[in-house]
Design a protein around this motif. Structure first.
Motif, PDB file in Angstrom:
ATOM      1  N   GLU A  37      -5.075   1.344   5.728  1.00 41.87           N
ATOM      2  CA  GLU A  37      -4.555   1.762   7.026  1.00 41.87           C
ATOM      3  C   GLU A  37      -3.929   3.148   6.905  1.00 41.87           C
ATOM      4  N   PRO A  38      -3.925   3.926   7.976  1.00 44.46           N
ATOM      5  CA  PRO A  38      -3.107   5.142   7.975  1.00 44.46           C
ATOM      6  C   PRO A  38      -1.635   4.764   8.027  1.00 44.46           C
ATOM      7  N   TYR A  39      -0.788   5.609   7.452  1.00 42.70           N
ATOM      8  CA  TYR A  39       0.645   5.315   7.492  1.00 42.70           C
ATOM      9  C   TYR A  39       1.163   5.447   8.908  1.00 42.70           C
ATOM     10  N   ILE A  40       1.727   4.359   9.417  1.00 38.75           N
ATOM     11  CA  ILE A  40       2.394   4.341  10.716  1.00 38.75           C
ATOM     12  C   ILE A  40       3.713   3.591  10.521  1.00 38.75           C
ATOM     13  N   ARG A  41       4.799   4.272  10.757  1.00 40.38           N
ATOM     14  CA  ARG A  41       6.120   3.715  10.443  1.00 40.38           C
ATOM     15  C   ARG A  41       6.346   2.356  11.087  1.00 40.38           C
ATOM     16  N   ARG A  42       6.136   2.254  12.381  1.00 44.93           N
ATOM     17  CA  ARG A  42       6.428   1.005  13.080  1.00 44.93           C
ATOM     18  C   ARG A  42       5.519  -0.132  12.594  1.00 44.93           C
ATOM     19  N   ARG A  43       4.277   0.207  12.269  1.00 40.90           N
ATOM     20  CA  ARG A  43       3.374  -0.829  11.773  1.00 40.90           C
ATOM     21  C   ARG A  43       3.824  -1.309  10.397  1.00 40.90           C
ATOM     22  N   ALA A  44       4.279  -0.375   9.564  1.00 43.45           N
ATOM     23  CA  ALA A  44       4.770  -0.754   8.231  1.00 43.45           C
ATOM     24  C   ALA A  44       5.962  -1.706   8.350  1.00 43.45           C
ATOM     25  N   ILE A  45       6.892  -1.384   9.235  1.00 40.87           N
ATOM     26  CA  ILE A  45       8.060  -2.240   9.425  1.00 40.87           C
ATOM     27  C   ILE A  45       7.642  -3.617   9.936  1.00 40.87           C
ATOM     28  N   ARG A  46       6.695  -3.629  10.868  1.00 36.56           N
ATOM     29  CA  ARG A  46       6.235  -4.902  11.421  1.00 36.56           C
ATOM     30  C   ARG A  46       5.561  -5.757  10.358  1.00 36.56           C
ATOM     31  N   HIS A  47       4.773  -5.136   9.495  1.00 35.49           N
ATOM     32  CA  HIS A  47       4.156  -5.876   8.392  1.00 35.49           C
ATOM     33  C   HIS A  47       5.237  -6.559   7.537  1.00 35.49           C
ATOM     34  N   MET A  48       6.275  -5.807   7.188  1.00 39.43           N
ATOM     35  CA  MET A  48       7.327  -6.367   6.340  1.00 39.43           C
ATOM     36  C   MET A  48       8.078  -7.482   7.052  1.00 39.43           C
ATOM     37  N   GLU A  49       8.311  -7.310   8.335  1.00 41.47           N
ATOM     38  CA  GLU A  49       8.987  -8.360   9.102  1.00 41.47           C
ATOM     39  C   GLU A  49       8.165  -9.650   9.118  1.00 41.47           C
ATOM     40  N   LYS A  50       6.846  -9.513   8.992  1.00 40.67           N
ATOM     41  CA  LYS A  50       5.962 -10.685   8.954  1.00 40.67           C
ATOM     42  C   LYS A  50       5.771 -11.220   7.532  1.00 40.67           C
ATOM     43  N   GLY A  51       6.488 -10.648   6.577  1.00 38.69           N
ATOM     44  CA  GLY A  51       6.420 -11.139   5.208  1.00 38.69           C
ATOM     45  C   GLY A  51       5.361 -10.510   4.348  1.00 38.69           C
ATOM     46  N   ARG A  52       4.733  -9.443   4.824  1.00 38.83           N
ATOM     47  CA  ARG A  52       3.710  -8.761   4.041  1.00 38.83           C
ATOM     48  C   ARG A  52       4.332  -7.673   3.170  1.00 38.83           C
ATOM     49  N   VAL A  53       3.756  -7.482   2.004  1.00 42.73           N
ATOM     50  CA  VAL A  53       4.147  -6.365   1.155  1.00 42.73           C
ATOM     51  C   VAL A  53       3.333  -5.148   1.572  1.00 42.73           C
ATOM     52  N   VAL A  54       3.994  -4.005   1.711  1.00 34.42           N
ATOM     53  CA  VAL A  54       3.323  -2.763   2.098  1.00 34.42           C
ATOM     54  C   VAL A  54       3.355  -1.799   0.915  1.00 34.42           C
ATOM     55  N   ILE A  55       2.183  -1.262   0.581  1.00 38.10           N
ATOM     56  CA  ILE A  55       2.088  -0.284  -0.506  1.00 38.10           C
ATOM     57  C   ILE A  55       1.728   1.064   0.100  1.00 38.10           C
ATOM     58  N   PHE A  56       2.571   2.056  -0.152  1.00 36.79           N
ATOM     59  CA  PHE A  56       2.354   3.399   0.384  1.00 36.79           C
ATOM     60  C   PHE A  56       1.595   4.244  -0.641  1.00 36.79           C
ATOM     61  N   GLY A  57       0.409   4.720  -0.270  1.00 41.63           N
ATOM     62  CA  GLY A  57      -0.395   5.549  -1.151  1.00 41.63           C
ATOM     63  C   GLY A  57      -0.520   6.967  -0.635  1.00 41.63           C
ATOM     64  N   ALA A  58      -1.023   7.845  -1.490  1.00 41.55           N
ATOM     65  CA  ALA A  58      -1.286   9.261  -1.169  1.00 41.55           C
ATOM     66  C   ALA A  58      -0.017  10.061  -0.922  1.00 41.55           C
ATOM     67  N   GLY A  59       1.088   9.633  -1.503  1.00 39.86           N
ATOM     68  CA  GLY A  59       2.326  10.398  -1.396  1.00 39.86           C
ATOM     69  C   GLY A  59       2.746  10.650   0.037  1.00 39.86           C
ATOM     70  N   THR A  60       3.220  11.865   0.293  1.00 38.35           N
ATOM     71  CA  THR A  60       3.576  12.247   1.663  1.00 38.35           C
ATOM     72  C   THR A  60       2.369  12.795   2.412  1.00 38.35           C
ATOM     73  N   GLY A  61       1.253  12.973   1.708  1.00 38.47           N
ATOM     74  CA  GLY A  61       0.082  13.606   2.309  1.00 38.47           C
ATOM     75  C   GLY A  61       0.111  15.111   2.198  1.00 38.47           C
ATOM     76  N   ASN A  62       1.122  15.643   1.518  1.00 37.60           N
ATOM     77  CA  ASN A  62       1.287  17.093   1.384  1.00 37.60           C
ATOM     78  C   ASN A  62       1.423  17.472  -0.080  1.00 37.60           C
ATOM     79  N   PRO A  63       0.821  18.593  -0.492  1.00 34.04           N
ATOM     80  CA  PRO A  63       1.041  19.072  -1.859  1.00 34.04           C
ATOM     81  C   PRO A  63       2.484  19.538  -2.045  1.00 34.04           C
ATOM     82  N   TYR A  64       2.883  19.690  -3.290  1.00 28.63           N
ATOM     83  CA  TYR A  64       4.207  20.178  -3.681  1.00 28.63           C
ATOM     84  C   TYR A  64       5.305  19.122  -3.540  1.00 28.63           C
ATOM     85  N   PHE A  65       4.981  17.909  -3.123  1.00 33.25           N
ATOM     86  CA  PHE A  65       5.991  16.856  -3.022  1.00 33.25           C
ATOM     87  C   PHE A  65       5.624  15.707  -3.959  1.00 33.25           C
TER      88      PHE A  65
END
Length: 239
Positions: free
Chosen positions: A112-140
């Motif tokens: 999935e693309p990173y969407i803040r509200r969707r990530a929170i909703r997943h966790m509220e439903k008991g799902r583990v969320v894994i964030f990939g590709a860093g911030t999407g920006n170089p130098y970070f």
């Protein structure tokens, strides 16, 4: 040290943590061991999000990318984190843990693309969320990703899993046998003493958003569980 169980955490794993003793690539037994602990934390009702690095596959300026354009090298590192995220997702689902990978670079066939509200909703439903590709920006760095995502999803703490180190020391314990481990530190201590907990950008983000950081030894059995339960292991960095 705090002794309360957190409600929502960010677990920061280095890419090297997934390589085990091999030092490179993905060691399935190591990933399974880590996933088992995360599954226990999730089943205990603690909401879990994970930020994973990519150093087991691609190192930045200090390793694989020497002589390469920095931006290209950083994007390759982001792709490496997605590979690790998918491996971790597979291991978690083998423990019957519902898991979602969200990436800061769109790749809808695999995540999935990173969407803040969707990530929170997943966790509220008991799902583990894994964030990939860093911030999407170089130098970070992925440390900065962990701090940014923790602020965005209003995590109670960042759990920084380290390989073979019990917490934060005043010098390298592998070199100096008299090195002293801190049980508590302030954010400014970390920045002013250059203690290498995480990079300065990430530490400042945590300080500005009042996010505690727990640094602990990943190699000791059940430490992810103990850290998530606030059992006072490792080093606590806070106000």
């Amino acid at each position: 040290m705090e002794t309360k169980q957190y409600k929502r955490i960010i677990l920061k794993l280095s890419g090297e943590a997934l390589a085990g003793t091999k030092g490179y690539g993905i060691d399935t037994e190591t990933v399974e061991r880590i996933a088992k602990q995360i599954a226990f934390v999730n089943q205990a009702g603690i909401q879990v999000a994970i930020v994973v690095g990519g150093g087991n596959i691609w190192r930045g300026l200090s390793g694989s990318s020497r002589g390469m354009d920095r931006v290209s090298a950083d994007y390759m590192g982001m792709l490496a984190t997605v590979m690790n995220a998918l491996a971790l997702q597979d291991a978690l689902e083998n423990f019957n843990v519902a898991t979602r990978v969200q990436t800061a670079i769109n790749m809808q066939q695999v995540a999935e693309p990173y969407i803040r509200r969707r990530a929170i909703r997943h966790m509220e439903k008991g799902r583990v969320v894994i964030f990939g590709a860093g911030t999407g920006n170089p130098y970070f760095s992925t440390d900065t990703t962990a701090a940014l995502r923790a602020a965005e999803i209003e995590a109670d703490a960042i759990l920084m899993a380290k390989n073979g180190v019990d917490g934060v020391y005043d010098s390298d314990p592998k070199v100096n046998k008299d090195a002293k481990m801190f049980t508590t530190l302030s954010y400014l201590d970390v920045i002013n003493k250059d203690l290498k907990v995480m990079d300065a950008t990430a530490t400042t983000l945590c300080m500005n958003n009042h996010i505690p950081i727990v640094v602990f030894n990943l190699d000791q059995a059940e430490n992810i569980v103990l850290a998530a339960q606030g059992k006072g292991i490792g080093t606590l960095v806070s106000e």
